[in-house]
Structure formats: C-alpha cells, structure tokens
Design a protein around this motif. Sequence first.
Motif, short mmCIF file in Angstrom:
data_model
loop_
_atom_site.label_atom_id
_atom_site.label_comp_id
_atom_site.label_asym_id
_atom_site.label_seq_id
_atom_site.Cartn_x
_atom_site.Cartn_y
_atom_site.Cartn_z
N GLU A 6 -11.27 66.11 29.57
CA GLU A 6 -11.96 67.28 30.11
C GLU A 6 -11.09 68.03 31.12
O GLU A 6 -11.35 69.20 31.41
CB GLU A 6 -13.27 66.86 30.77
N ARG A 7 -10.06 67.38 31.62
CA ARG A 7 -9.16 68.03 32.58
C ARG A 7 -8.06 68.83 31.90
O ARG A 7 -7.34 69.58 32.56
CB ARG A 7 -8.53 66.98 33.49
N GLN A 12 -10.36 72.67 27.43
CA GLN A 12 -11.27 73.69 27.96
C GLN A 12 -11.21 74.97 27.12
O GLN A 12 -12.23 75.60 26.84
CB GLN A 12 -10.98 73.99 29.43
N GLU A 13 -10.01 75.34 26.70
CA GLU A 13 -9.84 76.53 25.86
C GLU A 13 -10.50 76.30 24.49
O GLU A 13 -11.14 77.19 23.94
CB GLU A 13 -8.35 76.84 25.68
N ALA A 14 -10.35 75.09 23.94
CA ALA A 14 -10.96 74.77 22.65
C ALA A 14 -12.49 74.78 22.74
O ALA A 14 -13.17 75.24 21.82
CB ALA A 14 -10.45 73.41 22.16
N ILE A 15 -13.03 74.28 23.83
CA ILE A 15 -14.48 74.29 24.03
C ILE A 15 -14.98 75.74 24.15
O ILE A 15 -16.01 76.09 23.57
CB ILE A 15 -14.88 73.45 25.27
N ALA A 16 -14.23 76.56 24.86
CA ALA A 16 -14.62 77.97 24.98
C ALA A 16 -14.59 78.65 23.61
O ALA A 16 -15.49 79.43 23.27
CB ALA A 16 -13.68 78.69 25.95
N ILE A 45 -11.27 70.96 16.58
CA ILE A 45 -10.22 71.14 17.59
C ILE A 45 -10.50 70.29 18.84
O ILE A 45 -9.69 69.43 19.18
CB ILE A 45 -10.02 72.63 17.95
N PRO A 46 -11.61 70.51 19.56
CA PRO A 46 -11.82 69.71 20.77
C PRO A 46 -12.06 68.23 20.47
O PRO A 46 -11.67 67.37 21.28
CB PRO A 46 -13.04 70.35 21.44
N LEU A 47 -12.68 67.92 19.33
CA LEU A 47 -12.91 66.51 19.01
C LEU A 47 -11.60 65.76 18.84
O LEU A 47 -11.44 64.63 19.33
CB LEU A 47 -13.76 66.38 17.74
N ASN A 48 -10.63 66.37 18.16
CA ASN A 48 -9.34 65.71 17.97
C ASN A 48 -8.50 65.70 19.24
O ASN A 48 -7.75 64.74 19.47
CB ASN A 48 -8.59 66.34 16.80
N ILE A 49 -8.64 66.70 20.06
CA ILE A 49 -7.94 66.69 21.36
C ILE A 49 -8.46 65.52 22.19
O ILE A 49 -7.68 64.76 22.77
CB ILE A 49 -8.12 68.03 22.11
N ASN A 105 -0.31 77.19 21.03
CA ASN A 105 0.85 77.09 21.92
C ASN A 105 0.71 75.91 22.89
O ASN A 105 1.68 75.19 23.13
CB ASN A 105 1.08 78.39 22.68
N MET A 106 -0.48 75.72 23.44
CA MET A 106 -0.69 74.58 24.34
C MET A 106 -0.53 73.26 23.59
O MET A 106 0.09 72.32 24.10
CB MET A 106 -2.06 74.66 25.00
N LEU A 107 -1.08 73.19 22.39
CA LEU A 107 -0.94 71.96 21.60
C LEU A 107 0.52 71.70 21.26
O LEU A 107 0.97 70.55 21.31
CB LEU A 107 -1.79 72.05 20.33
#
Length: 151
Positions: A6-7, A12-16, A45-49, A105-107
Amino acid sequence: MYFDHERLDVYQEAIAFCGWVGDLLSEVTVKAAAKDQLDRASTSIPLNIAEGNGKFSNADRARFLEIARGSALECAASVDVLAVRKLISVERVIPAKEQLVRIVNMLMGILKRFSGHAGSLREEEGVYLSEQEHEYEHEQEEMGEINPARS
C-alpha cells in the motif's frame, strides 16, 4: 496503511486507475468483450503488484510485476478498442493512457531492480508518445520526413 504494497506509488496509481475503470464501466451499458477484459485487466494490475511485493525472491517478485505490466498494456489496448468502437469518447482515452504510461514506467523502474532480464523487456521508460506527438510523427511519416523503420 496496513500492508507494505500500500506504500508503493505504483500500487496507489493502479488503484486509482481501477477506480476510473469502475466509473467508466458503469457508463458503458452495452455488453462488449473489451469492457469485460478491461475490468479483468485493470483489476489484475494492483492484485499482481500486491502479490509480487509479498514475494521474497527477486525472480518471484519480478514475475508478478511483469504480469502487472502486461495487464496495464492490455488495459491500454482495451481502452483503444472501446474508443474505436465508439463506446467511449477519444477524450476519455487520453488521461487513461497517460495514467497507464505512468504505471508501466513505474513498473519498469521496479523491474530493473528485481529482474535479471528487465533490460531485455521491450518497454522502456518514456517510449510512449503523447497523442499530439503521435499525430505529428504520423503526419511526418506520411510526408516522407521520418523513416518509418525508426519507429
């Protein structure tokens, strides 16, 4: 925050982005395969992150982050399909794609730290053109001013 993932800014971008997709999908009333795929891919996306961030080995972590990256690219294609089929407006596509570019890009930045083969991945930071840059490059190609093989 309760969990380490969550940090992460990318989480956070994926959740948004997932929230944006939820709003969009509630407005698209017709049944479409691309709509269902966008729902699944945006959720992926967020699940795999999160799952990747919980792995202890770099190889395991990289594998899940690569899946998240692939899901982000799949979302970009799904949004394109919805737009070309006129189920959403092109104006809605632009901010979504910009958000997906940030996520990819972040990934990629994270993957470069955890994956031994991240350098061989096709996506590089900053390779995506804005809509205006893409249109300009396309116009230049049509006029013969840019070598299409370069792109």
